[in-house]
Design a protein around this motif. Structure first.
Motif, PDB file in Angstrom:
ATOM      1  N   GLU A  84       5.472  10.780   1.323  1.00 53.64           N
ATOM      2  CA  GLU A  84       5.083   9.394   1.105  1.00 53.64           C
ATOM      3  C   GLU A  84       5.262   8.660   2.437  1.00 53.64           C
ATOM      4  N   TYR A  85       4.146   8.237   3.031  1.00 58.39           N
ATOM      5  CA  TYR A  85       4.207   7.595   4.338  1.00 58.39           C
ATOM      6  C   TYR A  85       4.494   6.103   4.199  1.00 58.39           C
TER       7      TYR A  85
ATOM      8  N   ARG B 255       4.415   2.133   5.410  1.00 54.85           N
ATOM      9  CA  ARG B 255       3.502   1.207   6.080  1.00 54.85           C
ATOM     10  C   ARG B 255       4.250   0.073   6.770  1.00 54.85           C
TER      11      ARG B 255
ATOM     12  N   GLU C 241      -2.585  -1.836   0.845  1.00 53.74           N
ATOM     13  CA  GLU C 241      -2.687  -0.566   0.128  1.00 53.74           C
ATOM     14  C   GLU C 241      -4.103  -0.001   0.256  1.00 53.74           C
TER      15      GLU C 241
ATOM     16  N   ARG D 240      -4.944   2.509   5.250  1.00 50.07           N
ATOM     17  CA  ARG D 240      -4.695   3.649   6.133  1.00 50.07           C
ATOM     18  C   ARG D 240      -3.549   4.465   5.564  1.00 50.07           C
ATOM     19  N   ARG D 241      -3.641   5.776   5.707  1.00 48.53           N
ATOM     20  CA  ARG D 241      -2.627   6.645   5.115  1.00 48.53           C
ATOM     21  C   ARG D 241      -1.352   6.658   5.940  1.00 48.53           C
ATOM     22  N   LYS D 242      -1.491   6.718   7.261  1.00 48.93           N
ATOM     23  CA  LYS D 242      -0.311   6.752   8.112  1.00 48.93           C
ATOM     24  C   LYS D 242      -0.674   6.283   9.513  1.00 48.93           C
TER      25      LYS D 242
END
Length: 343
Positions: A238-239, A241, A263, A266-268
């Motif tokens: 779980e990255y 933010r 949300e 971007r994922r990471k």
């Protein structure tokens, strides 16, 4: 005589302007030049007194314990090989380490590696090893080990304070990343004393994060700490933010910064580079470069990379993203290339 017809002090000053990458080529010219370029201490003293500085890139093509790193001079487009780091015969595959430079020294800190004395052999473990390359002696030194072994951690030098700051990290499995370790500990290396000093830990576990110093603050962004399972079987990270900031002038206390994007945006985090003298923080994400806006706590698109050799979105080809002398440098691997050309 260094240069016929000139006093030796003037000849030494002229030769001091020769870039690092060309000095080895000039050594065979004569005995006096060999002696001069072999005396790294006097040469570096001249360069410091007369502020003859040039920023160099240090590139690690493979495991630095078995393969020599290289210096690259972007101004003169030239290379020079460094001596290999001190090698421990029981460890191999060093990765996820951090290299920073302070003054005439290059530091290689931590990382993940495999140890033939551990079990199981296919799982990397974090290391606390620290090494320093001295340009005056052109050799590596082993430093006292870090307080906490760590790889994939946030690290940034604070040259005006004479220290290097570290936070977070752990180890990471090559296949099942979520199975690695995480830590929230923080510490700093006091360069003048040559010792590690513990600091207050991060508000939560954070590995795979990036760190940089902006003004009087040490920023730690992104990373991962918790994990979840897909279909109840496969663990995934779980990255985060958000970010955590240490105020260096206020007792080295942490404060938390909210999410830097919404949300689903971007994922990471991508690769981070810092441009000094007010340039700020930049992020490279799939061919797009973003600048961090501290006021709004958001990443704003700045520009795009020119035509890339690799397919769009192939982030694995990017091996470096750094800021030097007001410029951003992106390093990519060239695909479908002969091994000799790649080297």
């Amino acid at each position: 005589t260094l240069i016929p017809g000139l006093p030796n002090d003037l000849g030494a000053l002229i030769l001091a302007f020769v870039p690092y990458s060309y000095q080895s080529r000039l050594k065979p010219v004569c005995r006096s030049w060999r002696r001069f370029f072999s005396s790294k201490k006097s040469l570096n003293c001249l360069r410091q007194v007369y502020e003859i500085t040039s920023q160099l890139l240090c590139i690690f093509p493979q495991d630095p314990s078995i393969s020599s790193p290289y210096l690259f001079d972007p101004k003169h487009l030239s290379w020079r090989r460094l001596p290999p780091m001190p090698c421990n015969p029981h460890v191999y595959g060093l990765c996820n380490f951090v290299s920073v430079s302070v003054g005439p020294h290059l530091y290689v800190l931590g990382g993940s590696l495999f140890d033939t004395r551990s079990f199981p052999l296919d799982r990397p473990s974090p290391t606390s090893a620290a090494f320093r390359f001295d340009f005056a002696t052109w050799s590596w030194d082993s430093l006292p080990p870090m307080i906490t072994p760590r790889g994939s951690f946030a690290c940034a030098p604070s040259p005006d304070r004479g220290r290097i700051l570290l936070a977070g990290g752990g180890s990471r499995h090559a296949v099942f990343g979520a199975g690695g370790s995480r830590t929230s500990s923080a510490e700093m290396y006091d360069i003048s004393r040559g010792e590690w000093v513990g600091l207050d830990g991060l508000p939560r576990f954070r590995a795979g994060c990036v760190g940089f110093v902006l003004g009087r603050e040490f920023w730690v962004m992104g990373g991962y700490g918790e994990s979840r399972t897909v279909s109840g079987v496969f663990p995934v990270d779980e990255y985060y933010r958000d970010a955590a900031v240490m105020e260096l002038d206020n007792g080295c206390r942490w404060r938390e910064i909210g999410d830097m994007w919404e949300e689903g945006e971007r994922r990471k985090l991508g690769r981070i580079a810092i441009v000094e003298d007010g340039g700020g923080a930049f992020m490279l994400d799939r061919g797009q470069i973003f600048r961090y806006d501290m006021v709004s706590n958001r990443w704003r698109k700045e520009t795009c990379l020119p035509r890339r050799r690799s397919p769009e979105g192939d982030a694995s080809s990017v091996v470096g993203f750094v800021g030097m002398e007001g410029e951003l440098h992106v390093l990519e691997l060239v695909p479908d290339c002969d091994s000799r050309q790649t080297r």
